[in-house]
Design an enzyme around this catalytic site. Structure first.
Site, PDB file in Angstrom:
ATOM      1  N   ILE A   1      39.587  46.108  30.968  1.00  0.00           N
ATOM      2  CA  ILE A   1      39.897  45.021  31.907  1.00  0.00           C
ATOM      3  C   ILE A   1      41.150  44.375  31.322  1.00  0.00           C
ATOM      4  CG2 ILE A   1      38.240  43.519  30.695  1.00  0.00           C
ATOM      5  CD1 ILE A   1      37.841  41.912  33.217  1.00  0.00           C
ATOM      6  N   SER A   2      42.178  44.161  32.152  1.00  0.00           N
ATOM      7  CA  SER A   2      43.456  43.666  31.644  1.00  0.00           C
ATOM      8  C   SER A   2      43.300  42.269  31.036  1.00  0.00           C
ATOM      9  CB  SER A   2      44.486  43.593  32.775  1.00  0.00           C
ATOM     10  OG  SER A   2      44.618  44.843  33.420  1.00  0.00           O
ATOM     11  N   GLN A   3      44.214  41.939  30.138  1.00  0.00           N
ATOM     12  CA  GLN A   3      44.329  40.589  29.578  1.00  0.00           C
ATOM     13  C   GLN A   3      44.496  39.599  30.742  1.00  0.00           C
ATOM     14  OE1 GLN A   3      48.036  40.421  27.568  1.00  0.00           O
ATOM     15  NE2 GLN A   3      47.656  38.454  26.588  1.00  0.00           N
TER      16      GLN A   3
END
Ligand code: SAH
Length: 202
Positions: A51-53
């Site tokens: 899951i992206s930053q």
């Protein structure tokens, strides 16, 4: 998270800020990582994906200038977090995820949260999703060496395509905007690091 990682770093679009305040990120990470759900980093979500930053999610959505009437395509739904955030802003979000287990879990999260304008399918997204085109915004949170040629074709007039391009060590976040005259305007939004976009043939 929103104050320290999003607003403090210069994200100012009130729609993005509101949407990120509404979507509980802890529901998009594996249970073992819940304590880190609001930390300033990407997190593993299984199958070798992340899951992206949070800041990167905000940066991409702000760069795509998504508004309430927009139809959005995301290629690489992963956990479904960015799709859920965009679902709080846009009219519709269609999202494609190549790994069926992730696509299924992301779809279940939308149902659990009552987000009914986000549709997620398991498929290769390198050719977009033509059935629902054109899109006002297309986001690709996975890096390709070169622009997949069928994606800009699926942009509406004035539509924005935001994607990382380049080899793993030197990706740039690029925004392409469909101009009135049909051409594409390009903006370089800086250095980024994403997992690879993997085409159906590998
Ligand atoms: N936006 C996501 C993070 C995406 S990570 C979130 O909020 O959680 C990138 C995702 O792109 C991964 O889940 C990966 O499986 C997916 N992906 C890679 N290549 C793809 C392709 N060709 N088509 C669709 N999804 C792809």
């Amino acid at each position: 998270m929103v104050d320290n990682q999003i607003i403090a770093r210069g994200i100012s679009d009130p729609r993005v800020i509101d949407a990120m305040l509404q979507v509980p990120r802890e529901l998009f990470v594996p249970e073992a990582a819940r304590a880190l759900a609001y930390s300033d980093q990407p997190l593993a979500i299984g199958e070798g994906q992340t899951i992206s930053q949070p800041y990167i999610v905000a940066l991409m959505i702000e760069a795509a200038a998504i508004g309430p009437e927009d139809h959005v395509l995301e290629i690489g739904a992963g956990s479904g977090y960015a799709a859920a955030v965009m679902g709080r802003i846009a009219r519709t979000v269609h999202a494609v995820e190549r790994l069926p287990a992730l696509a299924r879990a992301a779809g279940e999260r939308m149902r659990a949260l009552g987000i009914d304008n986000v549709t997620i399918i398991a498929a290769d997204g390198t050719r977009g999703w033509r059935a629902h085109a054109p899109y006002d915004a297309i986001l690709v949170p996975a890096a390709a060496a070169a622009l997949p040629p069928e994606l800009p074709d699926q942009l509406a007039p004035r539509g924005r395509l935001v994607l990382p391009l380049g080899p793993a060590s030197q990706q740039r976040l690029i925004r392409l905007t469909r101009r009135e005259d049909g051409g594409l305007a390009e903006a370089d939004l800086g250095d980024v690091r994403f997992v690879p976009l993997i085409a159906a043939d590998g």
